[in-house]
Design a protein around this motif. Sequence first.
Motif, short mmCIF file in Angstrom:
data_model
loop_
_atom_site.label_atom_id
_atom_site.label_comp_id
_atom_site.label_asym_id
_atom_site.label_seq_id
_atom_site.Cartn_x
_atom_site.Cartn_y
_atom_site.Cartn_z
N ALA A 174 1.40 -1.74 -0.04
CA ALA A 174 -0.21 -0.12 -0.08
C ALA A 174 0.87 1.43 -0.21
N LEU A 175 0.69 1.84 -1.16
CA LEU A 175 2.25 2.97 -1.39
C LEU A 175 1.57 4.75 -0.98
N ASP A 176 2.20 4.87 -0.11
CA ASP A 176 1.10 6.07 -0.44
C ASP A 176 1.84 7.18 -1.06
N VAL A 177 1.10 8.22 -1.88
CA VAL A 177 1.82 9.02 -2.91
C VAL A 177 0.87 9.84 -3.28
N GLU A 178 1.53 10.51 -2.64
CA GLU A 178 2.03 12.33 -2.65
C GLU A 178 0.16 12.48 -1.80
N GLY A 179 -0.10 11.57 -0.84
CA GLY A 179 -1.22 11.28 0.33
C GLY A 179 -1.89 10.61 -0.16
N THR A 180 -1.76 9.98 -0.96
CA THR A 180 -3.03 8.78 -1.62
C THR A 180 -2.56 7.47 -1.55
N GLU A 181 -2.82 6.46 -1.29
CA GLU A 181 -3.20 5.47 -0.90
C GLU A 181 -3.21 4.49 -2.22
N GLN A 182 -2.63 3.73 -2.74
CA GLN A 182 -2.04 3.03 -4.07
C GLN A 182 -1.85 2.02 -3.83
N LEU A 183 -2.62 0.76 -3.85
CA LEU A 183 -2.38 -0.79 -4.14
C LEU A 183 -1.63 -1.21 -5.32
N ALA A 184 0.16 -1.53 -4.28
CA ALA A 184 0.55 -1.99 -5.98
C ALA A 184 0.71 -3.67 -6.01
N LEU A 185 1.35 -3.88 -7.26
CA LEU A 185 1.14 -5.56 -7.27
C LEU A 185 2.74 -5.26 -7.86
N THR A 186 4.03 -5.94 -6.64
CA THR A 186 4.55 -6.26 -7.55
C THR A 186 5.79 -7.33 -8.52
N LYS A 187 5.82 -6.55 -9.79
CA LYS A 187 5.91 -7.04 -10.70
C LYS A 187 7.13 -7.65 -11.59
N ASP A 188 8.36 -6.82 -10.85
CA ASP A 188 9.54 -7.53 -11.83
C ASP A 188 10.43 -6.24 -10.58
N VAL A 189 11.57 -7.03 -9.91
CA VAL A 189 12.39 -6.91 -9.23
C VAL A 189 13.77 -7.25 -9.28
N GLN A 190 14.72 -5.78 -9.91
CA GLN A 190 16.11 -5.82 -10.18
C GLN A 190 17.24 -6.04 -9.41
N VAL A 191 17.98 -7.05 -9.43
CA VAL A 191 18.64 -7.57 -8.27
C VAL A 191 20.02 -7.35 -8.53
#
Length: 232
Positions: free
Chosen positions: A64-81
């Motif tokens: 649940a990402l707080d983007v400028e005061g608004t919550e945005q549910l975000a599903l992880t799709k790609d993680v670069q390591v």
Amino acid sequence: MSEAEKIATETRSEFGKGAARRIRRDNKIPAVIYGHGNDPVHVILPGHQTMMALKHGGANALLALDVEGTEQLALTKDVQVDPIRRVIEHIDFVAVRRGEKVTVDVPIHVVGDAAPDTLVVTENAVISVEAEATHIPEFFEVSVQGAKEGTQILAKELDLPKGTTLLADEDLLIVNVTQQISAEALEAELEEAEAEAGIEHDVSDAEIAEAQDEAAAIDAGDDAAAKGDSAE
């Protein structure tokens, strides 16, 4: 699946490799959120908190990402390591809504011990399903406890939670229990396969040295015989 972890983000205004390196030096992670027909949203995430959230959430972590005061549910799709330092360099998210159905690949976890002298082969390590964005299974557990040779577990036999729909072929083979092959039998099979393919074993250094010694001895014998003929 547990409730999405809340993470405060910063708006990312600088781009390029130099800017990304500066972000990582501050123990933060550059990321982008796609989805729902909107323009990509570039954000910066706190490094340690994000890493722990992904570790806890598994392959399809929902944040649940707080983007400028608004919550945005975000599903992880790609993680670069980074392959050397093993730190997260960048994350791609897909924006989702509560109740929305998403397509994901869920890992298979095999547990238990099969019958003696058997070999358990995971034919497919992930399975494609459709599930609610806030109720994505972390994994599907498959037990092979006591399973005998010839046991095959298909996709349709997986225990799917309510609200999750199988998208893969129902007869897709997930786990196969076969007879364990002995080292001697494996070596015999390899030799037979090499013979059929016309592959010869490499000659060892010792065999080469022995052949060279034999050739030298023959040459020496020939030289001696030649000298004897000349003397006569």
